[in-house]
Design a protein around this motif. Sequence first.
Motif, PDB file in Angstrom:
ATOM      1  N   SER A   1      10.817 -11.899  10.676  1.00  0.00           N
ATOM      2  CA  SER A   1       9.325 -11.535  10.351  1.00  0.00           C
ATOM      3  C   SER A   1       8.464 -12.621  10.461  1.00  0.00           C
ATOM      4  O   SER A   1       7.319 -12.470  11.330  1.00  0.00           O
ATOM      5  N   LEU A   2       8.824 -14.035  10.280  1.00  0.00           N
ATOM      6  CA  LEU A   2       7.924 -14.885  10.750  1.00  0.00           C
ATOM      7  C   LEU A   2       7.814 -15.081  12.067  1.00  0.00           C
ATOM      8  O   LEU A   2       6.820 -15.343  12.738  1.00  0.00           O
ATOM      9  N   ALA A   3       8.921 -15.082  13.051  1.00  0.00           N
ATOM     10  CA  ALA A   3       8.798 -15.232  14.489  1.00  0.00           C
ATOM     11  C   ALA A   3       7.827 -13.873  14.933  1.00  0.00           C
ATOM     12  O   ALA A   3       7.145 -14.457  15.988  1.00  0.00           O
ATOM     13  N   ASP A   4       7.935 -12.954  14.525  1.00  0.00           N
ATOM     14  CA  ASP A   4       7.204 -11.772  14.752  1.00  0.00           C
ATOM     15  C   ASP A   4       5.817 -12.020  14.626  1.00  0.00           C
ATOM     16  O   ASP A   4       4.851 -11.777  15.477  1.00  0.00           O
ATOM     17  N   GLY A   5       5.571 -12.684  13.493  1.00  0.00           N
ATOM     18  CA  GLY A   5       4.195 -12.871  13.109  1.00  0.00           C
ATOM     19  C   GLY A   5       3.435 -13.895  14.035  1.00  0.00           C
ATOM     20  O   GLY A   5       2.078 -13.780  14.212  1.00  0.00           O
TER      21      GLY A   5
END
Length: 491
Positions: free
Chosen positions: A467-471
């Motif tokens: 989720s952090l990487a996609d954000g």
Amino acid sequence: MFRAVSRRTSAHAATLLQSQRQSLTRSIYTNTRPTPHPRTSNAKPLITPYITGTRHLSTAEKIRRKYREASKGIWRKNPILLPLAIVSIVGGAISFAYISYVELTRVAPQYHKFPAPVADALRTAVYFTEIDLNPPKALQAYKEALRIAAELGVHPFSDEVLGIKIQVAMMLEKAGLVKPAIDVLERTKSETLVWIENGRAMEGAQVGGTVNGVSKPAPAPASAPAKIAPENIQINTDVMQETEEDLKAQAEYEIRQRDKALKKVIGIQMKLGELYASDHIQEDKKAEEAQVAAVELCLKEMHRRQRLGLPVGSSGSGSEADGEAWLNLTEIATALADLANTYVAKERFELAMPLYLRALDLIRNAEGDTPSCKQVVLLNDVATAMVGHAQLPVKSQPQQPVAVDQTIEAARQWAQKAIDVAAYIKPPVRDEECDVTCVVATYNLGELAELQKKPQIAKQRYIEAKSLADGIGYEEGSLMANEALKRLGGK
């Protein structure tokens, strides 16, 4: 009686008024009649007033009038060439203004420390380096600049001369001549180290030693005073004081210059490590040796400065105008971290972890209560090294399983600390480096949970990392998290 007088007065007034009207009528008639002219007359004809009042045009008015006449129909006759000409003129003016701005703000400050003849040669060299890459002509110009600098008495190990030699190596690297660039840097490093060691050996050999990096004059040997007549003693105290001040200033300059030269030598060593590890050379052993030499020089100089009572991360003899003569704490930490990264790439985690911890300690001392993303990166690097060390094949030792468990728990704490410190940092100090490091630290927590046989916690960490990487648009982190989730799902 009064009535008769009144009638006579009214009649008289009427008579006067009638006579005045007739006189006025004749006068108007007379003045308005045209005056006949003789048929033959020698008199000159009258000239009209507007002709007699004509004035000559000024030069500016003539130019404007000619410009108006010439501009009539010019748009119709040249519908394409005229706009192109205007655009060319405006573009040329803008280009000239931009070149002048760059010359005054960027180019000129780079040469203001050089004598004028040296600066002229350098301009030619930079042209054949940055504008029209031509290694033979650029090298010839750099050699000419060095020759002129030597003739003008510029210090052979000053910032300017060493900077020219480093620029030669950069030019050769840019041209793809990596091996000659390495040779230039190796020769420059060796010559500079010999000069530094000889200078410090002479400084330490003095009987008086050093105080704050400045040599103390050796005391005069004890001997019986000679008997000299007072009238024969002639001492010019002003000249002696001026000479003493000059010698002291020269000694301080040499000490400061050795600090600056050593700083450049460490940078050269790190650059050599980069060049040896490049695709052109691919000599990893020499790359590691260069990085080790840079770290050893840093640590050796730090110990020397501690022994002399000098600031460990800056120069005690430099001035704000000259900048810091010696490396600051952040630069020293960078050298340590680079060597640690090399060890991690070679899976020599036991050598990398002490370097990361030492670098982290230096960064904390430099930043104090205002941490930056550098601390976050180093905290996660420690955790990464510990994770790698824990994943190495277990050796046949009775206490190894306990050590592995302790290492995994310590790594988990370091990774969590990196995330906590990153949360404390706010923009504009917080940048993309913090965000990427948080993704990696979260992923590391997932791997550590897997090693601790906690699949549910590991899955949660991998989902958070994705989720952090996609954000933040970190594709590599997202792919790693997806692979980890697939791996967990297949178990």
